[in-house]
Every structure is written in structure tokens, then in C-alpha cells.
Design an enzyme around this catalytic site. Structure first.
Site, PDB file in Angstrom:
ATOM      1  N   GLY A 128      12.441 -35.741 -10.214  1.00 32.11           N
ATOM      2  CA  GLY A 128      12.608 -36.134 -11.601  1.00 32.11           C
ATOM      3  C   GLY A 128      13.286 -37.451 -11.857  1.00 32.11           C
ATOM      4  CB  THR A 129      15.300 -39.512 -10.740  1.00 29.77           C
ATOM      5  OG1 THR A 129      16.012 -38.722 -11.666  1.00 29.77           O
ATOM      6  CG2 THR A 129      16.019 -40.823 -10.598  1.00 29.77           C
ATOM      7  CB  THR A 130      12.033 -43.993 -10.376  1.00 27.50           C
ATOM      8  OG1 THR A 130      10.909 -43.122 -10.198  1.00 27.50           O
ATOM      9  CG2 THR A 130      11.896 -45.163  -9.405  1.00 27.50           C
ATOM     10  CB  SER A 181      10.201 -37.496  -7.693  1.00 27.34           C
ATOM     11  OG  SER A 181      10.358 -37.877  -9.048  1.00 27.34           O
ATOM     12  N   GLY A 182      10.047 -40.770  -7.802  1.00 22.53           N
ATOM     13  CA  GLY A 182       9.154 -41.924  -7.988  1.00 22.53           C
ATOM     14  C   GLY A 182       9.364 -43.004  -6.946  1.00 22.53           C
TER      15      GLY A 182
END
Lengths: 269, 264
Positions: free
Chosen positions: A40-42, A180-181
Site C-alpha cells: 500500500g505505498t510507494t 508495494s509500488g
């Protein structure tokens, strides 16, 4: 009881104050949970000409549900350091809060600033203490820690560190990514740094910001748990710089200009 | 025996005399408002006397260095735990002085078989978002005195009164940092000089003369010049405009030099 070491965790224990990070492992049924990827993040940090430029998207997700689109993932810990969080927000925010209070407590009680090595070890300890939650697959946090070293003899005192789930820290010379990104942009950063027109270390603030915003947009394109610019609500990613003058937030106005000039312009027809 | 009320009172009074004697030579600390926050100033001889306690709270003290250290750590520990468990906004100087430090000092002062704290403290709190702001001084017997605009601690009660009188001549809340620092240093000299005179001549009649006498600015600056041959100015601010959560910072040598350069 007097705490002569300046250790904030010892102080909390002496006052029977439990933090979330050292919660016991809850027995789980069936096979043990595998170590899960951060979700849920970059977030990413690049070492540019004047220090470190660090960027993060704003989306918080639970599974395929968008929980929040204004999450702040770049957390200022003290005047020269920022923790970019990826993973379970509850644990990450607690980690940042403990870290901030630990640095302050050391300075106030010992009358000197905690060294960079001491700060890194403190964060390692928090990540390690959080291992039971990480192993249960619900509370893992893999952050990036960016700091400006005022005592260095180098012209650029910016330093980037990344961690594994067991708390080992590694210094990155040029950039670090997490969330995740991050898988979509790590290779791009490598390419840009090695064969691009300007290596990251030679970029000025404008060039580094354009690079970071473009990469966050790229991550959002492929990772559903990462948000890019949200035109409906006018939400931009957050970008901070850490230089010898301290930490600066890039204003929404500045990001809007850079977005319009350099990110929304594409070759697509 | 000491369990008789009269003996106990006598013992407490003896203890009072003893502690006042020990504190007599202490270098005063001056606290006042300026246009961007609150300022604490003293002149020391190597030992640091002004400390950060929490984001908006600072502490200074005169007395025995071991006692200062113990109470400083108590204040820092309590503030750090409370600030973490709840919120920094819930942490107030009033709670710290009246619930923690004051009772501790009083208890040790009256426990006549134990050692008393040889200390006077001056604490300061910067108010944000409408929160209370000001100074609180703690005496060696645990009594607390609050003042919104200014406060001092000195070696003797007389020196403190003289400094208060000097300070009350001006409203410093619109002063720049440099002007506030100059005014605080002059106030320090008033208190210090009186303390020195007292040590030399402690008779009752002369006490009245001393408190009535005033020093002109030239004389104040001259004494300061002399004191700076051996001592060093120590100052700190709780600075409202500071970007960091922590509003405390020590004054730089440039800021100190800007205030005293005309007098040297």
C-alpha cells in the site's frame, strides 16, 4: 528510578508504559504466516546536489479498499531526519513516534545529540522488536531513513538508509525505494542514475523533484495501492528536502507548477 | 529530642539557614519575555545551568550541581513519559512544578534526618495555541511562585527583590532578542553585585541602604566586563517562531556578542 543512559525505551519500561512494538506474538492456527510484502505505498529517497529529496504517495489501503487518500508517509523525526514509512500504518506511526521521543530524550537527558549511528541502531531495535507482528503478517514496517550529517567532511551530508524486516540497516549511495509500488520504479532509478542525462547526485532540487514526481506517477500507474496526483480532490504526493539548512516541505503550489510543467506533459496522443 | 515540636521547628530553621548560606554565592538567573518567546540568562563558570526539559519547557537552577542534576533528570523523565503517553499539549509546567518537583523538594527539606536539596529553580513554559505561558520559580523549601512576564532566582532574597524591581521598570514583551538580552544582563549584574556586597558586609542596617542604592548603566556595564573575565554568558530561548516542535535553543555566541559588543 533514574535513567542514566538516556534510553527512552528503558524509561518507558521503568514507568510501566508498554508500546505497541513489543506486543507478544499471538498464536495463529494452521501453518505459520509467511513474511508478507509491504503493502500500500510507494516512498523513495534520492541523494541530489544539496542533500536528500524524499517523496511519498498519499494512499492508505486495506486489501483492495482505499482507506484514506491523504496519508502522510514522510514523517519528520527531528530537524535533520525523516522516516519514510511503508507497511502497517499503526506500527509505522508508533515507530516514528517512539523514534522522535527517543532522540529528544537522549538529547535532553544526556545534553548531547544522539549520533547518527545511535539513531540507526535505535530504529533497528524498533524494527526488530516489531518482528512478531511482522511474522504474523499484519504489522510489518520496512522504512527508509534519510538524514543530513552536519559533521561530515563531504560537501553533501545527505545519507539514505534502508532496512530489512529483521532490522539490519544498509546505506544506499544514490537512492532507496520501499512499498508495494517500489518494484516498478527501482529499475528506472538505476537506469536514470547510470545512463540518464544527469546523474541523481548532480540534479538540482527542481530536477530531482521532477524525477521523483514522475516515478510516483509511474508507480501509481501499475500499483493499485499507490496514488498519484488526485485531480478531483487536488491531492499531490508529499515531497520533502533535507539539506544543511534542515527540512523543507515542497508547497502544494510548487508541486502543482512542477506537475503541470513536467509530469502531465507526455508523448501520449 | 527532635520529635518535640519546638526541636523540630528549630531543626528546620537551622536547615533553612544552612541552605541559604550555601546558596548565597549563586549566580542569578533572569527570565523575561521578548518579542518571539521567552529568554533565560545567567553567567556561569563552566557548569551549564540552563536546560531543555521538553518541547516548550526549560529549566535553570542555582545550588549544588548534584541536586540540580537529580531534579533536572526527574523533570525530564516525567515530562518525557507524560508527553509520550498522552500528548505534548497535555504536558504543562504547572503540573510539573506543583505535582512533581514542589512536593519532592518540600519532602526532602522537612525530612531533617536526610539531606535537603540545595537548590532554587526557575522554570519557563512557552504557550502555544492559547495555552498558559510564563515563569515558575521553586524555592529550596518547595514553595512555588508563578509570574507571567518575568522571574528571577538569586543567591539571596534581597538580590531577587532588587532584580525584580529593576526588571519591572520595563515591559519587555516587545523587545528584540538583543535588547531583551541586554536588559537581562543588566538585571543579572544588579542581583550579583548585591550578593557580593552582602557577602562582604552582612549587617542589618546596611541591608536597607543596599536595597535602596541604585547603579547607573555605566557601572552595570563595568561590573559585567569584570565578571566576563572569568565567567561566560549562558542564555537560551523558547522561540515561538522556531520551525521544530522543540522550541528550545541555546543562544549562539554571535547573538551574545551582538548584545554586549558596545559594552566591552
Amino acid at each position: 528510578m533514574t535513567n542514566y543512559k538516556g534510553d527512552f525505551l528503558d524509561l518507558l519500561k521503568a514507568h510501566d508504559c508498554q508500546i505497541q512494538l513489543d506486543l507478544p506474538v499471538t498464536p495463529t492456527s494452521g501453518a505459520s504466516s509467511p513474511l508478507q510484502e509491504t503493502e500500500g505505498t510507494t516512498v523513495l529517497a534520492v541523494r541530489y546536489k544539496d542533500g536528500i529529496l524524499i517523496g511519498g504517495d498519499r494512499r492508505a489501503t486495506a486489501g483492495n479498499v482505499v482507506m484514506y487518500d491523504r496519508a502522510e508517509k514522510l514523517l519528520q523525526i527531528d530537524e535533520y531526519s525523516v522516516l519514510a514509512i511503508a507497511g502497517s500504518p499503526a506500527m509505522a506511526y508508533e515507530m516514528a513516534r517512539v523514534l522522535e521521543h527517543s532522540f529528544q530524550y537522549f538529547r535532553r537527558s544526556q545534553l548531547q545529540e544522539l549520533s547518527i549511528e545511535g539513531k540507526l541502531r535505535m530504529l533497528s531495535r524498533l524494527i526488530r522488536d516489531n518482528l512478531p507482528m511482522t511474522l504474523q503478517g499484519i504489522g510489518g514496517v520496512i522504512p527508509i531513513f534519510a538524514i543530513y550529517d552536519l559533521l561530515t567532511e563531504d560537501e553533501n551530508g545527505g545519507k539514505i538508509f534502508f532496512y530489512d524486516a529483521l532490522g539490519a540497516h544498509f546505506e544506499s549511495a544514490d537512492f532507496a525505494t520501499s512499498g508495494s509500488g517500489s518494484v516498478w520504479i527501482r529499475g528506472v532509478l538505476f537506469y536514470q542514475n547510470r545512463w540518464g542525462d544527469t546523474p541523481l547526485a548532480d540534479m538540482d532540487e527542481q530536477e530531482a523533484t521532477v524525477t521523483v514526481l514522475r516515478l510516483l506517477d509511474a508507480a501509481a500507474e501499475y500499483d493499485s495501492a499507490t496514488s498519484g496526483y488526485n485531480p478531483k480532490s487536488n491531492i499531490y504526493p508529499t515531497v520533502k528536502t533535507i539539506t544543511k539548512d534542515g527540512i523543507q516541505d515542497l508547497s502544494a503550489e510548487r508541486l502543482r507548477e512542477i506537475y503541470a510543467e513536467s509530469v502531465e506533459t507526455t508523448h501520449a496522443r | 529530642m527532635l520529635d518535640e515540636p519546638y526541636r523540630w521547628l528549630e531543626a528546620v530553621n537551622n536547615r533553612r539557614d544552612y541552605i541559604e548560606d550555601q546558596l548565597r554565592g549563586g549566580s542569578p538567573v533572569v527570565g523575561l519575555k521578548y518579542d518571539d518567546g521567552l529568554l533565560l540568562v545567567t553567567i556561569g563558570r563552566g557548569q551549564r545551568k540552563i536546560f531543555e526539559v521538553h518541547d516548550r519547557i526549560a529549566l535553570s537552577a542555582i545550588g549544588h550541581s548534584a541536586d540540580i542534576e537529580r531534579l533536572r533528570m526527574m523533570a525530564t523523565d516525567t515530562a518525557s513519559v507524560q508527553g509520550f503517553q498522552s500528548s505534548v499539549d497535555d504536558l504543562t509546567l504547572h503540573r510539573l512544578t506543583n505535582f512533581v518537583l514542589g512536593p519532592t523538594i518540600k519532602q526532602s527539606f522537612e525530612a531533617i534526618f536526610g539531606s535537603a536539596y540545595i537548590i532554587k529553580m526557575l522554570l519557563v513554559e512557552l504557550g502555544v495555541r492559547g495555552a498558559a505561558e510564563g515563569f515558575i520559580s521553586l524555592n529550596y523549601d518547595g514553595t512555588v511562585q508563578a509570574n507571567q512576564h518575568r522571574e528571577v532566582i538569586g543567591g539571596t532574597h534581597e538580590a531577587e527583590t532588587a532584580m525584580q524591581n529593576y526588571l519591572s521598570a520595563a515591559d519587555t514583551s516587545e523587545f528584540s532578542l538583543t535588547s531583551a538580552l541586554q536588559f537581562a544582563l543588566e538585571t543579572w549584574v544588579v542581583g550579583w553585585e548585591l550578593g557580593v556586597q552582602q557577602a562582604e558586609d552582612d549587617s542589618e542596617e546596611n541591608a536597607n541602604e543596599r536595597s535602596e542604592s541604585t547603579m547607573d548603566k555605566e557601572r552595570l556595564h563595568e561590573v559585567l566586563r569584570d565578571e566576563l573575565k572569568a565567567g561566560e554568558i549562558e542564555g537560551a530561548v523558547l522561540e515561538a517562531s522556531r520551525r521544530s516542535n522543540s522550541k528550545f535553543r541555546l543562544l549562539t555566541s554571535d547573538e551574545i556578542n551582538a548584545a554586549i559588543s558596545d559594552w566591552l
